[in-house]
Design a protein around this motif. Structure first.
Motif, PDB file in Angstrom:
ATOM      1  N   VAL A   6       0.968  -1.566  -0.527  1.00 43.14           N
ATOM      2  CA  VAL A   6       0.095  -0.069   0.240  1.00 43.14           C
ATOM      3  C   VAL A   6       0.834   1.012   0.674  1.00 43.14           C
ATOM      4  CG1 VAL A   6      -2.267  -1.071   1.165  1.00 43.14           C
ATOM      5  CG2 VAL A   6      -0.178  -0.058   2.132  1.00 43.14           C
ATOM      6  N   GLU A  55      -5.147  -8.279   2.997  1.00 47.17           N
ATOM      7  CA  GLU A  55      -5.347  -7.895   1.824  1.00 47.17           C
ATOM      8  C   GLU A  55      -6.952  -6.789   1.586  1.00 47.17           C
ATOM      9  OE1 GLU A  55      -6.351  -9.985  -2.627  1.00 47.17           O
ATOM     10  OE2 GLU A  55      -6.679 -11.380  -0.025  1.00 47.17           O
ATOM     11  N   GLU A  56      -7.375  -7.920   3.106  1.00 51.22           N
ATOM     12  CA  GLU A  56      -8.979  -7.137   3.376  1.00 51.22           C
ATOM     13  C   GLU A  56      -9.422  -5.879   4.420  1.00 51.22           C
ATOM     14  OE1 GLU A  56      -7.293 -10.071   6.738  1.00 51.22           O
ATOM     15  OE2 GLU A  56      -7.826 -10.220   4.706  1.00 51.22           O
ATOM     16  N   GLU A  59      -8.052  -1.525   1.235  1.00 53.34           N
ATOM     17  CA  GLU A  59      -8.979   0.161   0.983  1.00 53.34           C
ATOM     18  C   GLU A  59      -9.397   0.765   2.300  1.00 53.34           C
ATOM     19  OE1 GLU A  59      -9.530   0.669  -1.689  1.00 53.34           O
ATOM     20  OE2 GLU A  59      -9.001  -0.978  -2.746  1.00 53.34           O
ATOM     21  N   LYS A  60      -8.832   0.481   2.879  1.00 52.08           N
ATOM     22  CA  LYS A  60      -8.821   1.454   4.811  1.00 52.08           C
ATOM     23  C   LYS A  60      -7.333   1.907   4.785  1.00 52.08           C
ATOM     24  CE  LYS A  60      -9.775   1.229   9.524  1.00 52.08           C
ATOM     25  NZ  LYS A  60     -10.119   0.629  10.882  1.00 52.08           N
ATOM     26  N   LYS A  62      -5.472   2.760   2.198  1.00 54.53           N
ATOM     27  CA  LYS A  62      -5.048   3.429   0.927  1.00 54.53           C
ATOM     28  C   LYS A  62      -5.840   4.639   1.322  1.00 54.53           C
ATOM     29  CE  LYS A  62      -4.143   0.324  -2.574  1.00 54.53           C
ATOM     30  NZ  LYS A  62      -5.001  -1.143  -3.893  1.00 54.53           N
ATOM     31  N   THR A  63      -6.993   4.714   2.119  1.00 55.19           N
ATOM     32  CA  THR A  63      -7.927   6.197   2.461  1.00 55.19           C
ATOM     33  C   THR A  63      -7.457   6.668   3.388  1.00 55.19           C
ATOM     34  OG1 THR A  63      -9.988   4.248   1.957  1.00 55.19           O
ATOM     35  CG2 THR A  63      -9.978   6.966   3.379  1.00 55.19           C
TER      36      THR A  63
END
Length: 68
Positions: A6, A55-56, A59-60, A62-63
């Motif tokens: 990330v 992996e899970e 997204e958090k 990256k935000t």
């Protein structure tokens, strides 16, 4: 468990990203090629610190990183 990169950058920024992700409760893995190269007796240039998360959590993470 799969990991996702990330962040890739210098040591100073990587430390900041690491702290923010850990404060958010995200487990991380840091691959520091600067330290690896130093221990092996080689020099290292460029952006060489990579941060990986599960992996899970990608997204958090990256935000959080993008919010800077």
């Amino acid at each position: 468990m799969n990991t996702v990169k990330v962040y890739s950058g210098n040591e100073i920024m990587a430390a900041s990203v690491k702290n923010k992700l850990e404060e958010a409760g995200i487990s991380i893995v840091v691959r520091d090629n600067i330290q690896s190269a130093t221990l092996a007796g080689f020099g290292s240039l460029g952006q060489v610190v990579n941060i990986y998360v599960n992996e899970e959590d990608a997204e958090k993470a990256k935000t959080i990183i993008a919010a800077d």
